[in-house]
Each structure stands twice: as structure tokens, then as C-alpha cells.
Design a protein around this motif. Structure first.
Motif, PDB file in Angstrom:
ATOM      1  N   UNK A 500      40.054  62.050  54.451  1.00 18.88           N
ATOM      2  CA  UNK A 500      41.169  62.200  55.391  1.00 18.88           C
ATOM      3  C   UNK A 500      40.805  61.535  56.709  1.00 18.88           C
ATOM      4  N   UNK A 501      41.805  61.086  57.416  1.00 21.02           N
ATOM      5  CA  UNK A 501      41.561  60.525  58.751  1.00 21.02           C
ATOM      6  C   UNK A 501      41.132  59.081  58.727  1.00 21.02           C
ATOM      7  N   UNK A 502      40.225  58.730  59.642  1.00 16.46           N
ATOM      8  CA  UNK A 502      39.763  57.357  59.841  1.00 16.46           C
ATOM      9  C   UNK A 502      39.401  56.710  58.502  1.00 16.46           C
ATOM     10  N   UNK A 503      40.072  55.585  58.187  1.00 17.74           N
ATOM     11  CA  UNK A 503      39.948  54.974  56.863  1.00 17.74           C
ATOM     12  C   UNK A 503      38.523  54.510  56.579  1.00 17.74           C
ATOM     13  N   UNK A 504      37.919  53.760  57.521  1.00 21.80           N
ATOM     14  CA  UNK A 504      36.582  53.214  57.283  1.00 21.80           C
ATOM     15  C   UNK A 504      35.552  54.327  57.108  1.00 21.80           C
ATOM     16  N   UNK A 505      35.625  55.337  57.966  1.00 19.18           N
ATOM     17  CA  UNK A 505      34.637  56.408  57.919  1.00 19.18           C
ATOM     18  C   UNK A 505      34.792  57.267  56.673  1.00 19.18           C
ATOM     19  N   UNK A 506      36.018  57.563  56.289  1.00 13.19           N
ATOM     20  CA  UNK A 506      36.193  58.436  55.131  1.00 13.19           C
ATOM     21  C   UNK A 506      35.747  57.741  53.841  1.00 13.19           C
ATOM     22  N   UNK A 507      35.987  56.426  53.744  1.00 15.33           N
ATOM     23  CA  UNK A 507      35.540  55.689  52.564  1.00 15.33           C
ATOM     24  C   UNK A 507      34.019  55.605  52.509  1.00 15.33           C
ATOM     25  N   UNK A 508      33.404  55.324  53.667  1.00 19.80           N
ATOM     26  CA  UNK A 508      31.944  55.209  53.722  1.00 19.80           C
ATOM     27  C   UNK A 508      31.282  56.535  53.380  1.00 19.80           C
ATOM     28  N   UNK A 509      31.817  57.613  53.915  1.00 20.59           N
ATOM     29  CA  UNK A 509      31.198  58.915  53.684  1.00 20.59           C
ATOM     30  C   UNK A 509      31.476  59.438  52.283  1.00 20.59           C
ATOM     31  N   UNK A 510      32.608  59.070  51.727  1.00 18.77           N
ATOM     32  CA  UNK A 510      32.875  59.455  50.339  1.00 18.77           C
ATOM     33  C   UNK A 510      31.908  58.739  49.400  1.00 18.77           C
ATOM     34  N   UNK A 511      31.645  57.468  49.690  1.00 24.93           N
ATOM     35  CA  UNK A 511      30.688  56.720  48.871  1.00 24.93           C
ATOM     36  C   UNK A 511      29.286  57.312  49.000  1.00 24.93           C
ATOM     37  N   UNK A 512      28.897  57.633  50.230  1.00 25.47           N
ATOM     38  CA  UNK A 512      27.581  58.241  50.455  1.00 25.47           C
ATOM     39  C   UNK A 512      27.462  59.567  49.710  1.00 25.47           C
ATOM     40  N   UNK A 513      28.482  60.391  49.808  1.00 30.06           N
ATOM     41  CA  UNK A 513      28.451  61.711  49.179  1.00 30.06           C
ATOM     42  C   UNK A 513      28.494  61.614  47.660  1.00 30.06           C
ATOM     43  N   UNK A 514      29.199  60.618  47.149  1.00 27.12           N
ATOM     44  CA  UNK A 514      29.220  60.400  45.701  1.00 27.12           C
ATOM     45  C   UNK A 514      27.821  60.101  45.188  1.00 27.12           C
ATOM     46  N   UNK A 515      27.111  59.210  45.886  1.00 28.52           N
ATOM     47  CA  UNK A 515      25.736  58.913  45.503  1.00 28.52           C
ATOM     48  C   UNK A 515      24.845  60.137  45.661  1.00 28.52           C
ATOM     49  N   UNK A 516      25.068  60.884  46.721  1.00 31.93           N
ATOM     50  CA  UNK A 516      24.246  62.052  47.028  1.00 31.93           C
ATOM     51  C   UNK A 516      24.332  63.082  45.900  1.00 31.93           C
ATOM     52  N   UNK A 517      25.537  63.528  45.586  1.00 30.73           N
ATOM     53  CA  UNK A 517      25.693  64.574  44.574  1.00 30.73           C
ATOM     54  C   UNK A 517      25.540  64.012  43.153  1.00 30.73           C
ATOM     55  N   UNK A 518      25.747  62.715  43.010  1.00 28.06           N
ATOM     56  CA  UNK A 518      25.527  62.104  41.702  1.00 28.06           C
ATOM     57  C   UNK A 518      24.082  62.156  41.262  1.00 28.06           C
TER      58      UNK A 518
END
Length: 614
Positions: A500-518
Motif C-alpha cells: 500500500x502507499x508509495x509504489x517504489x517502496x511497497x514493491x521493494x519491501x514486498x520483494x525483500x519480505x518475499x525473499x526473507x520469509x521464503x
């Protein structure tokens, strides 16, 4: 230019180091040069972002040619190393069949594990193998080594191959104390003297093992492996010269079996430094230069191999093999990619062979001797690693020598500390293992492909354990345990990205979190974004998410995180992606879970496993 024989670079004015640095600092726009571009190695020295001719002016490593003392540039005038394959079989007949097959496929060095030191067993093992045409290496229990040496020498003499035989017996009585923390029960020096007497008529048979690959596979840093390997070799020299043997004779029978990690240039420099330092150690005994040559076999690392995404092991072993080949070792074993979880099969062994042949037949690395010679970077690394390894060597000598330090656990303790530090670095992703602690294949399952490995089988009482043996856990083992626990659980946790919110930040953090929990093997549900947190939470709960990760910008977290946390009301675990400035305020509201680059990924995921797995 052609007529006047002018050189191209003569057309350009020289540029000083100060001018280059000034240009770099200008591009850094105020960021400190040393902090941004100079990095500290695990070997204990700094690496600069650029090197120039002036950096190696005072070094002596460029003063000799390949084949010349002190052999920093190699012990030979060619680079045609031997390609070894370790023969893994349940019987002598099977081992012989495999050996004859791989000899027809390009292998010219064989490694056998011997359990029965009888002439009948040996004849069965070597049937049809022409002794002068192939290097033969045997690994057997130290207690059986003398008996086996007698059998082998008799076999060689019967074949009339005393002068042409090449190979080794891995006589390593240090192994017991290193692996199990239990001192070897026999008199090592007396056994070694007897061993050298047995093989005296076969000059090409090396029998005094320096197996520092054990240290590498236990997690040792490069400078530690080299320093202890030198101490190990020096122990053989001092032990046997004290018994009255000639130093040149002893040195000629020592075989260094060293590991190769994925630190490409460091490993290349390690082997160059090893030859240089060993030559200087042996020279102190007043022997001829030829006696100072170091015989080195290299084996690609097992420490950094992984069960998950195992094909990445091929990339690691390929660069490791390149390091050893370019460094001019005598022979190389490429460890098959499936070694961590099963007995290598025909396919994995074929690929391991072809990795060496690729470097020879297509990249022609065997055609050039010491191509790194004169490289400002590699020459500097060679000297820097040599200096750090020499400190280790001197420290061991001050404590009474290698055998004393092994028997009292000093060596094992140092390697254990290094391994623990590396495991922590892997847990914090300071040391990257692709496919394991970074960019995992989240849908891969591995439990079914893991086979139980058999015991030693050599009658060496492998069950006998003491205190302080070398660690055996690979770098990836902790993360693999996480994922295997996830596979074994009745429910696979589901992690929902509330973007949600800022497009660049939400995409970057979703990618980071995907790798993290993956990295724990959780199911990941990513999204393009939501207009409101209520909409995102509802979507997550509709998919039965166990964990909801809020992905937005730091500025927006101050309002979005409390709103989402309150609306969720404990119906799933709530995580904020990042370390926002408002973290303290959010923690006061009960929001305690955050994932960011400073996290210990392993500890965080272990905590989630404890909460989620049933």
C-alpha cells in the motif's frame, strides 16, 4: 604509428594515483572513500578498490618464473593439471568397473577408499588399469595404512612400475584428533618412519598427508587453512628429521590436499602463497631448491554446498575449480553437486568431470602458466594472505607445533570459532548462499531426496567421540533445518504482502519480505497494492494468511501500521517491512515484528517457526 613503432599508451599522459583518487572522491559526492570502497576481509586485511604498478614494486613475488624457486608462480612450466574422480563404490569389483569407465572419459587421476588391505582386494581393484598412465590415490584408515602400503608396493614392483608410478596413500594419523577430539593411539613418528621405509623403492608414491581440506570443509577461513596446512607439513618435517631422516626425502613424500572455497581471487592467491611459504620452510633445512616444491591437490568445497537449489552448487564448484586451475595446482577433484544429500549418481559425477574438461578443452586454462602473475590485485593478495597465514604458523610453532595444538584442541577451537562466525554471517546475510539465505525457490521440496549416508566402514571406531572435534555443519545447514521443519509440518505457513502507499517502496519491501520469509519455505502471496489497509487485511484473511506483512514507506508507516494492526486485532501475525523512524512508537502499541537488512534472518524465522508450525 606503424612506421615509427610507437606504443598506443605513449599517446596518453600518465595519470597518478592521487589524480585517480581525486576523481573517485568527486564521484562519491562527499562520501568517505575508505568507508565506501575499502573493504575488510575475513583474512584480516583491507582490500582497495584499485591497484597500480606502484603497489607491487616492493614485492618479490614477480622476481621468479614458473618452475623457479620459491615457486610462487608454479612448480611446473606447464599447467596441465590432473583431473581426479573419487570412486565411490560398495565393493572392489564395482569400484574397478567405475574406474575403467571414467578413465575412458578423460579422467587421469583416481581416488579410492580402501577398507581391506589385502593383495587380492588390490588386484581386484586395479585390474586392467595401466599404472604409468594414471595417478592412483588411496584413502584408508591410518591403522591399516602400513599394511596397505606393503601390499601396494609389492603390486607396483610386480608390475615393474617402481620408477613410473604416481600416486599417494593418505596416511593421516592426525585425522582422529581433528574429527573426533581423540588422540591417535599409536606412535605417529615411528609409524611414519616405517611407512617411508616401506615405500623407499617407489619415489612417486607420496604417503605423508596434509589434509587441510578437512579444515576448509569445517568452515575455516582461507588464511587459517593455509597457516595450519603449513604447520602440519612442518610437523612432518621436524618429527621425521628428529628421527634422523633426510629433510629432502621427507618433503618429497608430503602431499597437500587443500580445499577451495568460492572466494575466487583469494583462493587463487592462497595457492600461490602456499607454494612460496612452503618452499621457504623446507629451504631452512639446507636442501636443494627442487626439494622445496609443494605437491598440491585441490578439492572444491563441501562447506558451502546446499541441499535446496542444489544446482547452484555447480556454479560454486565451477568458480572454485577455476581458482585452483589458474593457481597451478597439480590435481583437482570437483565435488559433485548432490553430495550434501545423497551418494553422487552417474549424472552428477559426469557433470563434475565435465566441469574440469570445460576449463581445459574450451577455456584452455591448461595452456597458460600462472596467468595471474603480475596482476597488481592478485600479487598484493598473495602477499597479504601469506602474511596472515604466517602469523598462524608462528602461533602454532610457539605453542609446541601442530600435533600438540591438535591434541589439546587449539586448532579445532579456532576453526569452530571461525565456523560459528561464518554461520552467524550467513544468518545475517553478510555471507550469501544463493537459493538458501537469498532468493530461495520457495516452492522447492527437498525432504524426499535426502538419503541417509552410511558410516565410515573402515573399522576406525568412528563412533568414538571426544570433546572438541572439528564442526561438521555446512554453512546452509541451519536454514535447511528451517525449511525441512516447514515441509514436515501439518500446515505450511502463508505470508501475505499487504502492499500500500508509495509504489517504489511497497514493491521493494514486498520483494525483500518475499525473499526473507521464503528462506523458511513459507507460501508467499504477493499483491499489486490496496487502496486501504482494511481492504488488504480482509484480502489476507480471506486467503487464511498466517502472517501479514505491511509493505509501504517509512513516512506512511506512522499512520498505516497502527490502523492495520488495530483492524487485524490479533487474527494473524503482523509484521512491518523495514525499520522506520517511528519504530519505538509502534512498539508501544504492541507492534513488535519487523524485517529489515539488519535482522538476523535465521533467528527471526526460527521464532516464526515456533509460533506457526503445528
Amino acid at each position: 604509428m606503424t612506421e615509427k613503432k610507437e606504443l598506443l599508451f605513449d599517446q596518453f599522459p600518465p595519470v597518478s594515483t592521487e589524480e585517480w583518487r581525486a576523481k573517485v572522491e568527486a564521484d562519491l559526492k562527499g562520501a568517505p572513500f575508505d568507508k565506501k570502497l575499502v573493504w575488510r576481509t575475513n583474512e584480516g586485511f583491507n582490500v582497495q578498490p584499485m591497484y597500480r604498478a606502484e603497489d607491487i614494486e616492493a614485492l618479490n613475488t614477480t622476481d621468479s618464473l614458473p618452475g623457479e624457486f620459491p615457486y610462487v608462480r608454479g612448480t611446473r612450466v606447464d599447467n596441465d593439471w590432473l583431473s581426479r574422480q573419487e570412486i565411490i563404490a560398495d565393493s572392489a569389483e564395482e569400484a574397478n568397473k567405475i574406474a575403467l569407465d571414467v578413465l575412458c572419459k578423460g579422467i587421469n587421476s583416481l581416488g579410492f577408499k580402501v577398507s581391506d588391505a589385502t593383495s587380492a582386494e588390490l588386484e581386484m581393484l586395479l585390474a586392467g588399469i595401466e599404472l604409468p598412465a594414471v595417478e592412483l590415490n588411496f584413502n584408508c584408515c591410518p591403522r591399516k595404512a602400513l599394511e596397505f602400503a606393503k601390499v601396494l608396493v609389492a603390486y607396483i614392483k610386480a608390475a615393474g612400475a617402481e620408477s613410473t608410478f604416481r600416486g599417494s596413500i593418505d596416511f593421516n594419523p592426525f585425522r582422529k584428533a581433528l574429527k573426533h577430539g581423540v588422540e591417535f593411539p599409536g606412535d605417529i613418528a615411528t609409524m611414519a618412519v616405517e611407512m617411508l621405509d616401506i615405500v623407499k623403492d617407489v619415489p612417486g608414491l607420496k604417503v605423508l598427508a596434509v589434509d587441510s581440506v578437512m579444515l576448509s570443509n569445517a568452515g575455516a577461513y582461507i588464511y587459517q587453512e593455509l597457516g595450519y596446512a603449513l604447520s602440519w607439513g612442518a610437523e612432518w618435517l621436524s618429527m621425521l628429521t628428529d628421527k634422523g631422516l633426510d629433510a629432502a626425502l621427507v618433503a618429497s613424500r608430503i602431499k597437500f590436499n587443500m580445499g577451495v572455497s568460492s572466494n575466487y581471487f583469494m583462493e587463487l592467491a592462497k595457492f600461490r602463497a602456499a607454494r612460496m611459504l612452503w618452499a621457504q620452510i623446507v629451504k631452512q633445512y639446507g636442501v636443494a631448491d627442487d626439494a622445496c616444491k609443494m605437491a598440491v591437490h585441490a578439492e572444491t568445497s563441501r562447506y558451502n554446498q546446499t541441499i535446496y537449489d542444489a544446482y547452484v552448487n555447480l556454479l560454486r564448484s565451477q568458480t572454485e575449480c577455476m581458482s585452483a586451475a589458474l593457481a597451478g595446482v597439480d590435481s583437482i577433484t570437483v565435488t559433485p553437486f548432490d553430495t550434501p544429500y545423497k551418494k553422487p549418481d552417474e549424472f552428477s559425477e559426469r557433470i563434475a568431470r565435465n566441469q574440469q574438461f570445460l576449463l581445459k578443452e574450451e577455456s584452455h586454462l591448461d595452456k597458460v602458466v600462472d596467468p595471474a602473475g603480475g596482476s597488481y590485485y592478485v600479487e598484493t593478495l598473495t602477499v597479504a594472505i601469506a602474511e596472515q597465514a604466517w602469523k598462524v604458523f608462528l602461533g602454532v610453532e610457539e605453542l609446541g607445533g601442530f600435533l600438540a595444538c591438535v591434541n589439546n584442541g587449539t586448532v579445532q577451537k579456532a576453526i569452530t570459532e571461525a565456523s560459528e562466525k561464518r554461520h552467524t554471517d550467513v544468518a545475517r546475510r553478510k555471507e550469501i548462499l544463493l537459493g538458501t539465505n537469498q532468493y530461495p525457490n520457495i516452492n522447492e521440496l527437498a525432504a524426499e531426496k535426502i538419503e541417509v549416508k552410511p558410516g565410515c566402514g573402515c573399522g576406525c571406531s568412528s563412533e568414538e567421540k571426544g570433546n572438541g572435534g572439528l564442526p561438521i555443519a555446512r554453512a546452509a545447514s541451519d536454514f535447511e533445518a528451517l525449511r525441512l521443519a516447514t515441509e514436515a509440518a501439518a500446515n505450511r505457513p502463508k505470508v501475505f504482502m499487504l502492499t500500500i502507499g508509495n509504489l517504489a517502496m511497497r514493491l521493494a519491501r514486498a520483494q525483500f519480505s518475499t525473499n526473507f520469509f521464503g528462506c523458511a519455505g513459507y507460501e508467499i502471496v504477493d499483491n499489486l497494492g490496496f487502496e486501504t489497509v482494511q481492504e488488504g487485511v480482509d484480502a489476507a484473511l480471506a486467503q487464511n494468511a498466517d502472517v501479514i506483512v505491511l509493505c509501504s514507506s517509512d513516512d506512511e508507516y506512522a499512520t498505516l501500521a497502527p490502523e492495520a494492526f488495530k483492524y487485524l486485532d490479533g487474527r494473524a501475525q503482523f509484521v512491518v517491512a523495514g525499520a522506520p523512524a517511528c519504530m519505538d512508537e509502534l512498539k508501544q502499541l504492541g507492534i513488535n515484528d519487523y524485517v529489515h537488512v539488519r535482522c538476523n534472518v535465521l533467528d527471526v524465522l526460527r521464532d516464526f517457526n515456533n509460533r506457526l508450525l503445528k
